[in-house]
Design a protein around this motif. Structure first.
Motif, short mmCIF file in Angstrom:
data_model
loop_
_atom_site.label_atom_id
_atom_site.label_comp_id
_atom_site.label_asym_id
_atom_site.label_seq_id
_atom_site.Cartn_x
_atom_site.Cartn_y
_atom_site.Cartn_z
N ARG A 133 2.73 2.64 2.43
CA ARG A 133 2.67 3.44 3.65
C ARG A 133 3.52 2.77 4.72
NH1 ARG A 133 -2.01 6.50 4.04
NH2 ARG A 133 -1.02 7.46 5.87
N VAL A 157 -7.85 -5.31 1.82
CA VAL A 157 -6.51 -5.80 2.16
C VAL A 157 -6.47 -6.11 3.65
CG1 VAL A 157 -4.04 -5.35 2.03
CG2 VAL A 157 -5.57 -4.33 0.33
N LEU A 209 0.80 -1.22 0.00
CA LEU A 209 0.00 0.00 0.00
C LEU A 209 0.84 1.27 0.00
CD1 LEU A 209 -2.73 -1.14 2.55
CD2 LEU A 209 -2.84 -1.17 0.05
N THR A 246 -9.02 -0.49 -0.54
CA THR A 246 -8.40 0.41 -1.51
C THR A 246 -9.35 0.61 -2.67
OG1 THR A 246 -7.37 -1.36 -2.83
CG2 THR A 246 -6.14 -0.54 -0.93
N TYR A 301 -0.88 0.85 9.77
CA TYR A 301 -1.88 -0.22 9.79
C TYR A 301 -1.78 -1.11 11.02
CZ TYR A 301 -1.72 1.31 4.95
OH TYR A 301 -1.72 2.09 3.83
#
Length: 380
Positions: free
Chosen positions: A199, A226, A197, A212, A204
């Protein structure tokens, strides 16, 4: 008569040698590089006609690479090339629009022919799940689950079964049109999820899953739920049900969601769908907000976009999600579920104030006051 002797053919030979020498010393014709680039593009097109064998178990369709640039080593007569391209593909039966990703391809020339030797994300582009290793597949009635390297078949089947329960629950809450099926990605680890992703992993940490996809009313994007394998594994059966129903509801409402949709309405509606029909008491499902209300810290306004940010104060984010859910729960209880659905649809097309007046007959201040009163009654 003596025979006439012909002079030796020295001059044509000299001219020929001189021409060859000049050709060797001067610049090579541009046609060599141009021809090589055309051959590279043709080689990529030929190679991309078939889905790579390691991905054969994934129902991929419309698989195609569109080359945007080619860089040849040296003067174009070398043995290596680098091509940048956009990969387009769909998951058959799930995606109504293609997913796109930027790729970088290495090619080598062997026996006079170009061959793709490597395929990877372009610099700065997000990877696909298969870039992280072998992918396993589990198929449910309403779901397709793709597992990253290290995920067991049993785990993927369990997630597919939970997703199959979440899809009808989302459809019951959201009567608007949507595909009625979902794709779930389960990376091998939290770090793998973060790379997928783009990040930091801390974004998370503690979350069970995210969704997404692009918002808007154009062609339906390739939405993906996800799963954070670490956060999801730490949940009990009820927590997993709520998390997946919440995320699947985001997929269901995607076409009706736009930049004008308040985040409290989007997140609150997804939680309302997840808790709909359950007997969970508000104080039990909203512990962070309940603690605040009991200490006299009643929110002064509906949750703002920045209140939902992760990576900061987790208690503040929890209060935002809980408050959003209770706002949508209040609307469904006081004005009716149809009014909540209509509000969601209108809020994606027009300002919130006009959407509130058209569906509930109140303005933002009126809704806020009713919400605050419900918090005092239900969380004390």
């Amino acid at each position: 008569m003596l025979p006439v002797r012909r002079p030796p053919r020295i001059l044509p030979l000299v001219v020929l040698l001189l021409g060859a020498l000049l050709a060797a010393c001067g610049p090579r014709p541009a046609g060599g590089a141009e021809t090589a680039e055309r051959e590279v593009r043709r080689a990529v097109a030929d190679w991309s006609r078939a889905v790579p064998e390691p991905l054969a178990g994934i129902p991929l369709t419309d698989w195609a690479y569109e080359v945007s640039s080619v860089r040849l080593d040296g003067d174009g007569n070398g043995e290596r090339a680098l091509a940048t391209a956009r990969l387009r593909h769909r998951l058959a039966g799930y995606d109504t629009a293609p997913e796109e990703s930027a790729r970088e391809l290495e090619l080598v020339r062997e026996g006079g022919a170009w061959r793709v030797s490597a395929d990877r994300p372009a610099p700065g582009a997000l990877p696909q799940l298969w870039d992280q290793g072998p992918v396993s597949v589990a198929t449910g009635t309403h779901s397709l689950v793709l597992g990253g390297a290290g995920q067991s078949a049993g785990t993927l089947r369990e997630i597919a079964a939970e997703a199959d329960r979440a899809v009808p629950a989302a459809s019951a809450a959201w009567p608007g049109p949507w595909a009625g099926r979902v794709v779930v990605l389960v990376p091998g680890s939290l770090d793998a999820m973060a790379r997928l992703l783009g990040r930091p992993a801390d974004t998370y940490r503690g979350l069970g899953a995210v969704t997404t996809g692009r918002v808007g009313t154009g062609p339906a994007p390739a939405d993906r739920v996800v799963v954070n394998p670490e956060g999801y594994a730490g949940l009990g059966p009820e927590g997993r049900r709520i998390i997946l129903t919440h995320e699947v509801t985001h997929v269901a409402t995607r076409a009706a969601t736009s930049a004008t949709t308040p985040l409290w309405l989007s997140e609150g509606f997804a939680d309302w769908a997840a808790y709909r029909g359950a007997s969970t008491a508000p104080a039990q499902a909203a512990p962070a907000l309940a603690r605040a209300v009991r200490h006299g810290e009643l929110p002064g306004e509906l949750p703002r976009t920045e209140d939902f940010a992760f990576g900061g104060d987790p208690d503040a984010a929890a209060r935002a999600y809980e408050g959003a859910w209770l706002a949508c729960r209040l609307i469904a209880a006081e004005w009716g579920e149809k009014a909540l659905v209509d509000l969601y649809g209108r809020a994606g097309r027009e300002p919130l104030e006009s959407a509130l007046r058209a569906t509930l007959g109140v303005d933002r201040a009126g809704l806020t006051a009713a919400w605050q009163e419900s918090l005092r009654e239900e969380l004390r």
